[in-house]
Design an enzyme around this catalytic site. Structure first.
Site, mmCIF file in Angstrom:
data_model
loop_
_atom_site.group_PDB
_atom_site.id
_atom_site.type_symbol
_atom_site.label_atom_id
_atom_site.label_comp_id
_atom_site.label_asym_id
_atom_site.label_seq_id
_atom_site.Cartn_x
_atom_site.Cartn_y
_atom_site.Cartn_z
ATOM 1 N N LYS B 78 0.854 -1.197 0.000
ATOM 2 C CA LYS B 78 0.000 0.000 0.000
ATOM 3 C C LYS B 78 0.886 1.242 0.000
ATOM 4 O O LYS B 78 1.910 1.264 0.706
ATOM 5 C CB LYS B 78 -0.840 -0.067 1.281
ATOM 6 C CG LYS B 78 -1.904 0.974 1.479
ATOM 7 C CD LYS B 78 -2.642 0.688 2.797
ATOM 8 C CE LYS B 78 -3.877 1.549 2.982
ATOM 9 N NZ LYS B 78 -4.631 1.201 4.202
ATOM 10 N N SER B 154 -9.379 0.520 3.243
ATOM 11 C CA SER B 154 -8.620 1.400 2.382
ATOM 12 C C SER B 154 -7.468 0.715 1.648
ATOM 13 O O SER B 154 -6.921 1.295 0.715
ATOM 14 C CB SER B 154 -8.061 2.574 3.203
ATOM 15 O OG SER B 154 -7.173 2.094 4.198
ATOM 16 N N SER B 178 -9.433 -1.840 7.414
ATOM 17 C CA SER B 178 -8.874 -1.577 6.083
ATOM 18 C C SER B 178 -8.024 -2.700 5.498
ATOM 19 O O SER B 178 -7.631 -2.624 4.336
ATOM 20 C CB SER B 178 -8.066 -0.278 6.096
ATOM 21 O OG SER B 178 -8.936 0.835 6.129
#
Lengths: 56, 465
Positions: B78, B154, B178
């Site tokens: 990420k 996310s 997330s």
């Protein structure tokens, strides 16, 4: 919470919230205050401390 | 060797000399170049650097050295994690103007030290404040099972890249769900370790009280190998536990004998769709889990998590909100602004409630070792779904509701694996396996048993469109 509330609160923190965003910020603040009320309604024992040293 | 192979199969082949790290990494880069434009998982690909690092793995092996347990395994993270030489976007336009990171985040460095090769960084909700990866600056990431739908967030790019078979391993972060939400919606395994078990040094914060880092994979052995590589103390993260982490890969063959497994009732059965409840029932039946356990006031725990996240997020970003508010993603800006102006009394009360709730949760683990709950109330939403959705008599925020079952657990730092279930012709759903703090081993035993019994699996996604 209305847009004027948002503007006043933001001014205290040196934030400028553009007019176009105020309604959305007010709606989110309403949601957060509702969440805060749900937490506050629960009768916590007086001696419950927050946990700045957090060990799960 | 295809990147659709497992990470451990790749590492075994590279270490045995039957595959070269360079060819594996070149294959991953080719797959990303060919398939990612339709999915938008990656925001940056390290093409030349990854090939050079793969060559270094091959040279080390050729010289008789040990290239590590994940030798030659392509992975991605990420874009919330620092990667030396890249600006850490955190899903934002603002951070794109920052200088490149000087060093890797600890979790990234540990995977690289284990021999894995970083091929790129992945899309996410801006500043990790969202559950859908509908990023206004970099475009939405698309769910590999159905590109008209969100991958969850996310850490949406992290889940989608694994689900699509672009890489076998990724890292994400989880403050309120997330890692678990996108793992469920993309049909892969995701681990949110115990708070403090995996270092967050070099990871842009959302809410310090609940931020966690963890891995995604398509099978349990890969998930354990990644966890074992990254877990453990780190003086660079003040919240990191100082005790050593017990390896979990060795737990996988032990089965579930002696583990007490129960289903979470109450809050965790309300406002859920049929698919989510059916998935829990299927897992519970396979594990012969008949007992039900309740976490008291879980709905208030979720509310307190929302308050603390908004306050800490608003406080962390306050200067950027003062000077660059117009450059935020509209999907996050208005919520950060609302959090910034929330009264301190609300925050303090929520932290006090957290202390009370942690004690009640600890009591629940006297009755069971592993608890089961849905990961999300629904499978993946369409991209651009309406802001609110009606469930019975209640109107809920469509995106926020994706965290209804994850938030009360990360609130007190419990370790959770989201395991994937994919029925033929249906979208994936996830079930949370939940344990007491620092008992990741029990989760891996249960996940491995479910995988061996064919109850959960994460085959490479085949798009329905």
């Amino acid at each position: 919470v209305d847009e004027a509330d948002v503007e006043r609160l933001a001014a205290h923190l040196g934030l400028t919230i553009e007019a176009a965003w105020r309604a959305a910020v007010a709606a989110h603040l309403d949601g957060l205050l509702a969440a805060a009320r749900l937490v506050a309604e629960f009768p916590l024992p007086e001696d419950t401390e927050p946990a700045p040293r957090f060990e799960p | 060797m295809a990147t659709e192979s497992s990470a451990l199969a790749i590492a075994d082949a590279v270490r045995a000399g039957t595959a070269r790290a360079r060819d594996v990494v070149a294959g991953a880069l080719e797959g990303i170049a060919r398939r990612d434009p339709a999915l938008n998982c990656f925001t940056s690909v390290r093409h030349d650097a990854a090939l050079a690092e793969a060559d270094a793995v091959d040279r080390r092996l050729a010289a008789g050295g040990d290239a590590g347990p994940l030798a030659g395994v392509p992975f991605a993270v990420k874009n919330l994690f620092d990667v030396a030489g890249l600006a850490t976007l955190a899903g934002s336009k603002i951070n794109a103007g920052q200088p490149p990171a000087a060093r890797d985040a600890t979790a990234v460095a540990r995977l690289r030290a284990a021999g894995a090769v970083l091929v790129g960084v992945l899309n996410m909700d801006e500043y990790a404040y969202g559950f859908t990866t509908e990023n206004t600056h970099y475009g939405p990431t698309r769910n590999p099972h159905d590109p008209t739908r969100v991958p969850g967030g996310s850490s949406g790019g992290s889940a989608a890249a694994v689900a699509a078979g672009l890489v076998p391993l990724t890292l994400g972060t989880d403050t309120n769900g997330s890692i678990r939400v996108p793992a469920a919606l993309c049909g892969v395994f995701g681990l949110k370790p115990t708070f403090g078990r995996v270092s967050r040094a070099g990871v842009v914060p959302l809410a310090w009280s609940f931020d966690h880092a963890g891995p995604f994979a398509r099978d349990v052995a890969d998930l354990a190998a990644a966890y074992d590589a990254i877990a453990g103390p780190d003086p660079r993260d003040p919240a990191c536990a100082t005790s050593a982490a017990a390896p979990c890969a060795v737990q996988l063959g032990r089965g579930t004998e002696g583990l007490r497994i129960a289903v979470l009732g109450g809050h965790f059965t309300r406002l859920a769709g049929d698919e989510a409840l059916a998935a829990v029932a299927r897992v519970a039946a396979a594990l012969r889990a008949r007992a039900e356990v309740t976490l008291p006031e879980a709905h208030r725990a979720r509310a307190a998590a929302q308050v603390i996240t908004a306050c800490e997020g608003g406080a962390y970003h306050l200067e950027r909100l003062r000077t660059r508010a117009a450059d935020f993603d509209p999907m996050t800006r208005d919520r950060f602004l609302a959090g910034a102006v929330l009264p301190a009394a609300a925050y303090t009360r929520a932290q006090r409630f957290r202390a009370w709730y942690r004690t009640r949760v600890a009591e629940a683990f006297r009755e069971a070792d592993v608890l089961l709950a849905p990961t999300t109330p629904w499978p993946a939403l369409p991209i651009g779904a309406p802001m609110t959705t009606r469930i019975g008599d209640e109107e809920v925020f469509t995106r926020g509701h994706l965290g209804v079952f994850t938030q009360p657990l990360s609130f007190v730092g419990l370790p959770v694996i989201s395991v994937p279930l994919v029925a033929a012709g249906a979208l994936p759903v996830g079930v949370q396996l939940i344990a007491a703090p620092f008992n990741e081993a029990a989760l891996f035993r249960v996940a491995a048993q479910l995988e061996a019994d064919g109850v959960v699996a994460a085959p490479v996604a085949v798009s329905r469109h």
